[in-house]
Design a protein around this motif. Structure first.
Motif, mmCIF file in Angstrom:
data_model
loop_
_atom_site.group_PDB
_atom_site.id
_atom_site.type_symbol
_atom_site.label_atom_id
_atom_site.label_comp_id
_atom_site.label_asym_id
_atom_site.label_seq_id
_atom_site.Cartn_x
_atom_site.Cartn_y
_atom_site.Cartn_z
ATOM 1 N N PHE A 148 0.828 -1.202 0.000
ATOM 2 C CA PHE A 148 0.000 0.000 0.000
ATOM 3 C C PHE A 148 0.863 1.252 0.000
ATOM 4 O O PHE A 148 0.623 2.186 -0.779
ATOM 5 C CB PHE A 148 -0.939 0.005 1.215
ATOM 6 N N LEU A 149 1.875 1.298 0.845
ATOM 7 C CA LEU A 149 2.762 2.457 0.910
ATOM 8 C C LEU A 149 3.525 2.646 -0.397
ATOM 9 O O LEU A 149 3.740 3.774 -0.853
ATOM 10 C CB LEU A 149 3.730 2.326 2.085
ATOM 11 N N VAL A 156 2.469 1.773 -3.421
ATOM 12 C CA VAL A 156 1.513 2.296 -4.402
ATOM 13 C C VAL A 156 1.251 3.774 -4.137
ATOM 14 O O VAL A 156 1.227 4.591 -5.072
ATOM 15 C CB VAL A 156 0.202 1.478 -4.375
ATOM 16 N N MET A 157 1.061 4.141 -2.893
ATOM 17 C CA MET A 157 0.804 5.546 -2.552
ATOM 18 C C MET A 157 2.008 6.413 -2.909
ATOM 19 O O MET A 157 1.845 7.541 -3.388
ATOM 20 C CB MET A 157 0.456 5.691 -1.064
ATOM 21 N N SER A 158 3.197 5.927 -2.709
ATOM 22 C CA SER A 158 4.405 6.678 -3.062
ATOM 23 C C SER A 158 4.464 6.928 -4.560
ATOM 24 O O SER A 158 4.820 8.022 -5.006
ATOM 25 C CB SER A 158 5.665 5.925 -2.617
ATOM 26 N N ILE A 159 4.098 5.937 -5.329
ATOM 27 C CA ILE A 159 4.094 6.090 -6.788
ATOM 28 C C ILE A 159 3.043 7.109 -7.207
ATOM 29 O O ILE A 159 3.302 7.973 -8.056
ATOM 30 C CB ILE A 159 3.868 4.723 -7.480
ATOM 31 N N VAL A 160 1.860 7.033 -6.627
ATOM 32 C CA VAL A 160 0.791 7.975 -6.955
ATOM 33 C C VAL A 160 1.229 9.404 -6.623
ATOM 34 O O VAL A 160 1.056 10.326 -7.434
ATOM 35 C CB VAL A 160 -0.520 7.611 -6.221
ATOM 36 N N ILE A 161 1.807 9.595 -5.468
ATOM 37 C CA ILE A 161 2.263 10.926 -5.063
ATOM 38 C C ILE A 161 3.358 11.417 -5.999
ATOM 39 O O ILE A 161 3.363 12.572 -6.420
ATOM 40 C CB ILE A 161 2.723 10.924 -3.592
ATOM 41 N N ALA A 162 4.277 10.538 -6.360
ATOM 42 C CA ALA A 162 5.355 10.924 -7.278
ATOM 43 C C ALA A 162 4.801 11.355 -8.635
ATOM 44 O O ALA A 162 5.263 12.338 -9.224
ATOM 45 C CB ALA A 162 6.334 9.770 -7.453
ATOM 46 N N ILE A 163 3.800 10.658 -9.123
ATOM 47 C CA ILE A 163 3.187 11.016 -10.407
ATOM 48 C C ILE A 163 2.527 12.379 -10.310
ATOM 49 O O ILE A 163 2.665 13.219 -11.206
ATOM 50 C CB ILE A 163 2.185 9.931 -10.860
ATOM 51 N N LEU A 164 1.797 12.625 -9.231
ATOM 52 C CA LEU A 164 1.130 13.909 -9.063
ATOM 53 C C LEU A 164 2.133 15.052 -8.953
ATOM 54 O O LEU A 164 1.935 16.123 -9.522
ATOM 55 C CB LEU A 164 0.215 13.886 -7.837
#
Length: 133
Positions: A5-6, A8-16
């Motif tokens: 989960f962490l 995936v969230m790190s990847i999402v934040i990096a993309i944003l």
């Protein structure tokens, strides 16, 4: 599970973060790239009507400068969109016999596909409002 989960969230934040978030200043900087309409009415009439129109939308007015003819607005994050920034320019032409209006719409996150077309929405509502006068 927590590590996944962490990650995936790190990847999402990096993309944003990489995609960047636009501000109303970005919309303001794109003057000249928006949709333009000219109305055979004085600036004061169009300005007041535009403020009334914006009051009926989900846009929040950030700032207004009537002497410069600039309105900056934004729509905040929703369940379906990251929001939009809108700059509106209202200036007299032909010695204030007519008024030119430009609406610039900028997505807050470029990859956002669920943004509203504020150029069309704003002009449609403004046309209706001005027909009443």
């Amino acid at each position: 599970m927590t590590i996944r989960f962490l990650s995936v969230m790190s990847i999402v934040i990096a993309i944003l973060v990489q995609s960047g978030c636009a501000t109303v200043k970005d919309a303001e900087a794109k003057r000249g790239s928006g949709r333009v309409e000219v109305y055979n009415l004085p600036k004061a009439t169009v300005w007041n009507s535009m403020l009334e129109v914006l009051g009926t939308t989900s846009l929040n007015i950030v700032s207004t400068d009537e002497s410069e003819g600039v309105i900056l607005a934004r729509r905040k994050l929703t369940w379906f969109s990251f929001g939009e920034n809108v700059a509106i320019y209202i200036e007299p032409v032909k010695g204030n016999a007519s008024t030119q209006v430009e609406v610039v719409n900028v997505k807050r996150v470029e990859s956002n596909k669920n943004t509203l077309d504020w150029e069309t929405r704003t002009f449609t509502k403004l046309d209706r409002e001005l027909r009443k006068r």
